[in-house]
Design an enzyme around this catalytic site. Structure first.
Site: not given
Ligand code: SAH
Length: 227
Positions: A73
């Site tokens: 993000s």
């Molecule tokens: N917090 C992260 C950015 C997240 S991007 C950072 O600091 O880098 C969103 C993430 O959520 C992605 O890696 C994606 O694979 C994950 N995601 C999406 N749906 C999900 C779910 N149902 N359960 C767990 N993770 C999920």
């Protein structure tokens, strides 16, 4: 980048976070982020969490790709979401969507234990290894669908959702402690998402407010059960 360039880039990023905070304060209700959150943003080495080709851009105030169609993000959004959680050093925090592990590292600077779940196995494995290498021993990463949270460790003082569900999953609400705070981007990519802050009061009463329009990757739905 040499260490001096890196420090300059990090200081510039902190200034941009301060500017974005002021520009959005009429929506977020926060004129200034806490000194603890700003210190955490200054400390966590974001260049360790981006792809090698993005190293020169690690301290730019933008989201970046991390592979598998996912993103780390925007630093301002990481800082704001962290600030909204009002963490204390004793807090236990659940994160949905480990991604690169960057947000988890920022949380780890501010709270006692971080439980982070990630649905893509490669991202979970890489983030776990990276966080261990950087010394974040009080972060645990699990490869699992975040809709179910982490029931064995519930309740949590704070929950942060970093992928956008169309509606807040009930199970996450259930795993928030009384007095707890949860921040989540809720909505559809095309219809628009809103960052929302939820607080759980006595007897489990939930209050929520909209904070900011945002654009997160969608939270993937659980696979349909086989028939
Ligand atoms: N917090 C992260 C950015 C997240 S991007 C950072 O600091 O880098 C969103 C993430 O959520 C992605 O890696 C994606 O694979 C994950 N995601 C999406 N749906 C999900 C779910 N149902 N359960 C767990 N993770 C999920």
């Amino acid at each position: 980048m040499n260490p001096t360039e890196q420090e300059l880039a990090r200081n510039r990023l902190l200034e941009e976070i301060e500017l974005d905070t002021r520009d959005t304060s009429h929506m977020t209700g926060r004129e200034k982020l806490s000194d603890r959150v700003m210190a955490a943003m200054a400390k966590v080495p974001r260049h360790e969490f981006v792809l090698p080709e993005d190293l020169p851009l690690a301290y730019i105030n933008r989201p970046r790709g991390i592979g598998h169609g996912q993103t780390i993000s925007q630093p301002f959004v990481v800082a704001l979401m962290t600030d909204l959680l009002d963490l204390t050093p004793e807090d236990r925090v659940l994160e949905i969507g480990t991604g690169s592990g960057y947000q988890a590292a920022v949380l780890a600077e501010l709270a006692a234990r971080i439980y982070s779940v990630e649905v893509i196995v490669e991202l979970a494995d890489t983030a776990r290894e990276r966080l261990r290498r950087l010394g974040y021993d009080h972060v645990e990463v699990r490869h699992v669908d975040g809709h179910g949270g982490w029931p064995e460790e519930a309740p949590f003082d704070a929950i942060i959702v970093t992928a956008a569900p169309p509606r807040l999953p009930e199970e996450l609400v259930a795993q928030l402690a009384e007095g707890g705070r949860m921040v989540a981007p809720v909505g559809h990519r095309i219809m628009g998402q809103e960052l929302r802050l939820y607080t759980k009061g006595p007897e489990g009463a939930i209050r929520s407010r909209g904070v900011l329009p945002v654009a997160f990757v969608p939270m993937v739905e659980k696979a349909a059960p086989r028939t």
